[in-house]
Design a protein around this motif. Structure first.
Motif, PDB file in Angstrom:
ATOM      1  N   THR A 153      -9.843  -2.934  13.640  1.00 53.39           N
ATOM      2  CA  THR A 153      -8.618  -2.650  11.819  1.00 53.39           C
ATOM      3  C   THR A 153      -7.478  -2.567  12.337  1.00 53.39           C
ATOM      4  OG1 THR A 153     -10.267  -2.835  10.521  1.00 53.39           O
ATOM      5  CG2 THR A 153      -8.275  -2.424   9.401  1.00 53.39           C
ATOM      6  N   GLY A 154      -5.984  -3.668  11.779  1.00 50.16           N
ATOM      7  CA  GLY A 154      -4.919  -3.018  11.803  1.00 50.16           C
ATOM      8  C   GLY A 154      -4.109  -2.973  10.361  1.00 50.16           C
ATOM      9  N   LYS A 155      -3.422  -1.720  10.355  1.00 51.61           N
ATOM     10  CA  LYS A 155      -3.040  -1.803   8.480  1.00 51.61           C
ATOM     11  C   LYS A 155      -1.381  -1.245   8.601  1.00 51.61           C
ATOM     12  CE  LYS A 155      -5.039  -1.134   4.420  1.00 51.61           C
ATOM     13  NZ  LYS A 155      -4.944  -2.951   3.895  1.00 51.61           N
ATOM     14  N   ARG A 156      -0.494  -2.515   8.278  1.00 52.48           N
ATOM     15  CA  ARG A 156       0.487  -1.899   8.468  1.00 52.48           C
ATOM     16  C   ARG A 156       1.236  -0.835   6.950  1.00 52.48           C
ATOM     17  NH1 ARG A 156       3.699  -4.263  12.802  1.00 52.48           N
ATOM     18  NH2 ARG A 156       5.717  -3.838  11.251  1.00 52.48           N
ATOM     19  N   ALA A 157       1.487   0.011   7.315  1.00 49.59           N
ATOM     20  CA  ALA A 157       2.545   0.548   6.727  1.00 49.59           C
ATOM     21  C   ALA A 157       2.804  -0.066   5.657  1.00 49.59           C
ATOM     22  CB  ALA A 157       3.646   1.723   7.246  1.00 49.59           C
ATOM     23  N   ASP A 158       3.228  -0.357   4.070  1.00 45.91           N
ATOM     24  CA  ASP A 158       3.858   0.066   3.578  1.00 45.91           C
ATOM     25  C   ASP A 158       5.177  -0.126   3.445  1.00 45.91           C
ATOM     26  OD1 ASP A 158       1.797   0.216   1.395  1.00 45.91           O
ATOM     27  OD2 ASP A 158       2.185   2.186   0.885  1.00 45.91           O
ATOM     28  N   SER A 159       5.980  -2.257   3.518  1.00 46.34           N
ATOM     29  CA  SER A 159       7.589  -2.063   3.864  1.00 46.34           C
ATOM     30  C   SER A 159       8.102  -1.384   3.070  1.00 46.34           C
ATOM     31  CB  SER A 159       7.400  -3.568   3.784  1.00 46.34           C
ATOM     32  OG  SER A 159       7.301  -4.435   2.661  1.00 46.34           O
ATOM     33  N   ASP A 160       9.214  -0.854   4.020  1.00 47.74           N
ATOM     34  CA  ASP A 160       9.604  -0.004   3.565  1.00 47.74           C
ATOM     35  C   ASP A 160      11.402  -0.845   2.743  1.00 47.74           C
ATOM     36  OD1 ASP A 160      11.045  -0.456   5.997  1.00 47.74           O
ATOM     37  OD2 ASP A 160      10.556   0.911   6.702  1.00 47.74           O
ATOM     38  N   SER A 161      12.149  -1.142   2.782  1.00 53.51           N
ATOM     39  CA  SER A 161      14.057  -0.922   2.260  1.00 53.51           C
ATOM     40  C   SER A 161      13.796  -1.684   3.155  1.00 53.51           C
ATOM     41  CB  SER A 161      13.868   0.056   1.040  1.00 53.51           C
ATOM     42  OG  SER A 161      14.695   0.857   2.765  1.00 53.51           O
ATOM     43  N   ASN A 162      14.261  -1.265   4.621  1.00 50.16           N
ATOM     44  CA  ASN A 162      14.783  -2.273   5.651  1.00 50.16           C
ATOM     45  C   ASN A 162      13.915  -3.454   5.619  1.00 50.16           C
ATOM     46  OD1 ASN A 162      16.227  -0.312   6.329  1.00 50.16           O
ATOM     47  ND2 ASN A 162      15.385   0.715   7.684  1.00 50.16           N
TER      48      ASN A 162
END
Length: 156
Positions: free
Chosen positions: A73-82
């Motif tokens: 499983t690959g889970k991206r971190a929550d998208s930040d403001s950038n």
């Protein structure tokens, strides 16, 4: 998409349920081949799965094995403001979560994993227990009467 009906096989092939279920799951695979991967046989008992996971860090990856199933499983971190402020003219690099499942044969286990240059390498090994390995039976003209009894010659 074309679907296959395995019902006639269920009626005539006893004990192959797991195989037919796996075939149906593979036909209905919805992840569209993402991320791409290779399966390599290094020798008789060693295998390597290599997955292209560009953009994922080790912390965002999870590898687990439960019985004969390997789940990556690959889970991206929550998208930040950038990330939210980016405006792509063309986005060819997939930046989405994924879950890839592999059905492993009996006695195959994961022995290690590493990431290098955007590639995840998963090392697998087949360890057949000693009691299930083929063994050679000597032919010596004698037969065994019982466990505690002596061996009697077959000569006439």
């Amino acid at each position: 998409m074309r679907t296959l009906d395995f019902t006639p096989l269920y009626r005539s092939a006893i004990g192959f349920d797991r195989l037919f279920n796996q075939m149906e799951q593979n036909l209905n695979n919805s992840n569209g081949g993402y991320p791409p991967y290779n399966i390599e046989q290094q020798d008789e008992n060693h295998y390597r799965i290599t997955m292209a996971v560009a953009g994922f860090s080790e912390a965002q990856m999870d590898i687990s094995q439960h019985q004969n199933r390997l789940i990556v499983t690959g889970k991206r971190a929550d998208s930040d403001s950038n990330e939210e402020q980016r405006h792509y003219l063309y986005q060819g690099i997939a930046e989405r979560d994924f879950e890839r499942k592999f059905q492993l044969a009996d006695h195959v286990k994961v022995v290690g994993a590493s990431m290098e240059n955007g590639l995840l390498h998963i090392e697998l090994e087949r360890e057949v227990p000693e009691e299930e390995k083929p063994r050679k039976i000597a032919i010596n003209g004698q037969r065994l009467i019982g466990r505690d009894e002596s061996v009697v010659s077959d000569s006439i």
